[in-house]
Design a protein around this motif. Sequence first.
Motif, PDB file in Angstrom:
ATOM      1  N   GLY A 119       0.803  -1.219   0.000  1.00 22.05           N
ATOM      2  CA  GLY A 119       0.000   0.000   0.000  1.00 22.05           C
ATOM      3  C   GLY A 119       0.833   1.265   0.000  1.00 22.05           C
ATOM      4  O   GLY A 119       0.440   2.279  -0.589  1.00 22.05           O
ATOM      5  N   LYS A 120       1.997   1.234   0.618  1.00 27.26           N
ATOM      6  CA  LYS A 120       2.855   2.419   0.662  1.00 27.26           C
ATOM      7  C   LYS A 120       3.367   2.768  -0.729  1.00 27.26           C
ATOM      8  O   LYS A 120       3.379   3.943  -1.126  1.00 27.26           O
ATOM      9  CB  LYS A 120       4.022   2.176   1.610  1.00 27.26           C
ATOM     10  CG  LYS A 120       3.602   1.955   3.050  1.00 27.26           C
ATOM     11  CD  LYS A 120       4.812   1.683   3.921  1.00 27.26           C
ATOM     12  CE  LYS A 120       4.393   1.406   5.364  1.00 27.26           C
ATOM     13  NZ  LYS A 120       5.565   1.096   6.227  1.00 27.26           N
ATOM     14  N   LEU A 121       3.819   1.763  -1.478  1.00 27.50           N
ATOM     15  CA  LEU A 121       4.315   2.028  -2.831  1.00 27.50           C
ATOM     16  C   LEU A 121       3.204   2.556  -3.735  1.00 27.50           C
ATOM     17  O   LEU A 121       3.404   3.503  -4.508  1.00 27.50           O
ATOM     18  CB  LEU A 121       4.921   0.748  -3.422  1.00 27.50           C
ATOM     19  CG  LEU A 121       6.152   0.182  -2.728  1.00 27.50           C
ATOM     20  CD1 LEU A 121       6.632  -1.069  -3.444  1.00 27.50           C
ATOM     21  CD2 LEU A 121       7.259   1.216  -2.665  1.00 27.50           C
ATOM     22  N   PHE A 125       3.080   6.230  -5.623  1.00 29.41           N
ATOM     23  CA  PHE A 125       2.945   6.349  -7.070  1.00 29.41           C
ATOM     24  C   PHE A 125       1.740   7.221  -7.450  1.00 29.41           C
ATOM     25  O   PHE A 125       1.854   8.132  -8.282  1.00 29.41           O
ATOM     26  CB  PHE A 125       2.802   4.946  -7.681  1.00 29.41           C
ATOM     27  CG  PHE A 125       2.682   4.946  -9.170  1.00 29.41           C
ATOM     28  CD1 PHE A 125       3.800   5.113  -9.966  1.00 29.41           C
ATOM     29  CD2 PHE A 125       1.450   4.774  -9.778  1.00 29.41           C
ATOM     30  CE1 PHE A 125       3.696   5.117 -11.354  1.00 29.41           C
ATOM     31  CE2 PHE A 125       1.332   4.773 -11.152  1.00 29.41           C
ATOM     32  CZ  PHE A 125       2.457   4.943 -11.945  1.00 29.41           C
ATOM     33  N   VAL A 126       0.599   6.959  -6.844  1.00 31.33           N
ATOM     34  CA  VAL A 126      -0.611   7.743  -7.151  1.00 31.33           C
ATOM     35  C   VAL A 126      -0.430   9.199  -6.720  1.00 31.33           C
ATOM     36  O   VAL A 126      -0.839  10.130  -7.426  1.00 31.33           O
ATOM     37  CB  VAL A 126      -1.836   7.110  -6.475  1.00 31.33           C
ATOM     38  CG1 VAL A 126      -3.075   7.986  -6.666  1.00 31.33           C
ATOM     39  CG2 VAL A 126      -2.095   5.724  -7.045  1.00 31.33           C
ATOM     40  N   ALA A 127       0.204   9.415  -5.573  1.00 32.23           N
ATOM     41  CA  ALA A 127       0.452  10.781  -5.113  1.00 32.23           C
ATOM     42  C   ALA A 127       1.384  11.521  -6.062  1.00 32.23           C
ATOM     43  O   ALA A 127       1.203  12.720  -6.320  1.00 32.23           O
ATOM     44  CB  ALA A 127       1.035  10.758  -3.696  1.00 32.23           C
ATOM     45  N   GLY A 128       2.384  10.834  -6.612  1.00 35.30           N
ATOM     46  CA  GLY A 128       3.282  11.466  -7.569  1.00 35.30           C
ATOM     47  C   GLY A 128       2.576  11.864  -8.853  1.00 35.30           C
ATOM     48  O   GLY A 128       2.776  12.972  -9.373  1.00 35.30           O
ATOM     49  N   ILE A 129       1.730  10.980  -9.381  1.00 32.34           N
ATOM     50  CA  ILE A 129       0.967  11.305 -10.590  1.00 32.34           C
ATOM     51  C   ILE A 129       0.046  12.490 -10.337  1.00 32.34           C
ATOM     52  O   ILE A 129      -0.043  13.434 -11.139  1.00 32.34           O
ATOM     53  CB  ILE A 129       0.162  10.072 -11.051  1.00 32.34           C
ATOM     54  CG1 ILE A 129       1.107   8.925 -11.455  1.00 32.34           C
ATOM     55  CG2 ILE A 129      -0.752  10.438 -12.208  1.00 32.34           C
ATOM     56  CD1 ILE A 129       1.932   9.197 -12.669  1.00 32.34           C
ATOM     57  N   GLY A 253       7.776   4.923  -5.882  1.00 31.10           N
ATOM     58  CA  GLY A 253       6.520   4.206  -5.768  1.00 31.10           C
ATOM     59  C   GLY A 253       6.409   2.957  -6.599  1.00 31.10           C
ATOM     60  O   GLY A 253       5.367   2.281  -6.539  1.00 31.10           O
ATOM     61  N   VAL A 254       7.422   2.610  -7.381  1.00 33.25           N
ATOM     62  CA  VAL A 254       7.417   1.377  -8.175  1.00 33.25           C
ATOM     63  C   VAL A 254       8.711   0.628  -7.928  1.00 33.25           C
ATOM     64  O   VAL A 254       9.729   1.206  -7.541  1.00 33.25           O
ATOM     65  CB  VAL A 254       7.246   1.675  -9.688  1.00 33.25           C
ATOM     66  CG1 VAL A 254       5.881   2.249  -9.981  1.00 33.25           C
ATOM     67  CG2 VAL A 254       8.326   2.611 -10.183  1.00 33.25           C
TER      68      VAL A 254
END
Length: 418
Positions: A119-121, A125-129, A253-254
Amino acid sequence: GRNCSVLQEMDVIQKRDENCYCYVQNRTVHLQYLWSTLQVKVNSREVFRFEPISEKNNCRNSETVFEFAACAVQIFWKPETSTEIFISIKQYGEDICFKIQPFKTETYTVSVKREMLDGKLLFLFVAGIFLFHFANSLSRSTKFFYLSGIILGVLALLVFVLLRLRRFIPRHSTFWILLSGCWMSSLYFIYCFKENMQWLWSEHRNYLLGYFLAVGITSFATCYQHGPLTTELSITLFTWTLQLTAFVLIYCGVTIPQVAYAVIAVSLCSKGLHYPLGTACHIGRKMKNHFKSRKLVFKCLTEEEYREQGETETIRALEELRSFCRNPDFPSWLAVSKLQSPHRFAGFVLGSPHVSPAETKAHDEEYGIGSFFLEEQLFETRAESEQDDPANSIHEGDEDDEDETHRQISFPYATDLL
């Protein structure tokens, strides 16, 4: 050169003596492991020493800036003593090696478990996008400015203090050198806090909450005193900072770096092609509206619209007639010779009403309220309604018949008027 045990997925190892363990990454890329991590747990009843082992002798062979920062942190990292350690290993990352040194001859357990969706990753990733695509609007938001100031003060207190003391530093070169040092120190503290977050929260929760509260309030007060960003240059710099932060979040995030690079490249291209795509869509809509077959749309007017339109068109037509009669080319003598009342026509051309007061009075008497024409229409409508009504109204009560008769006698036309 160490004789270390190789960890595999779903391993559960129990030992008493000192030993080192390594997890060797699988170099075959699988997209299903994009947000997958391995969780290594070391626990024992007695305190043991956990020491990470770096396979690189120095940090000059690091391929990326993130690897260099991680290597620099590991140089200053001290062995940790605890009874329970959790290690999160990214898929397709570096090979991880660590050493366990028990202080007493007590059994400790090393277990390896895979978490398919971390869930952290996924959150990073979603926060970066989200942060990259909405950086422009977020940089102009007052609430986000205050929130960013609070986060910066809590996570990078040295950087926040240096930015507040910038006006007291005369040289720009000195400021940038100090800023670089503060950022490196802040990254080191963030890494230490991330690794010891569980221990700090369980053992020193009150101090941690006090630090967050005190620094957060101080940061908010400082940002409130400074005020939100107003100049376009500062807003642009803030936008670029948010976009760079978004790239860091996407990369962290990946688990596959190639996927992170591809997502960053696609994000940059989509940002660069925003205006050409918008222009092409606008031109396409214009061309579609131009070549689209135009269908006649008929709209029915209401009674009020019909009356207003009739009055408006009548007034406009009368004004056009007056203008035409005032034209020098109008054959006035020929028109006067054919009129029965030339004086009335001349008054109309000069602006008098086209209907006399006597004609208005006669029209009201003939077709107005209480006129003979209206009474005749009402009587005809009433007679037709009486013929169409069924005969079952005879069976109603006597009191209802008397009340109805009384209403008909007192107000003979009330029902028809309503």
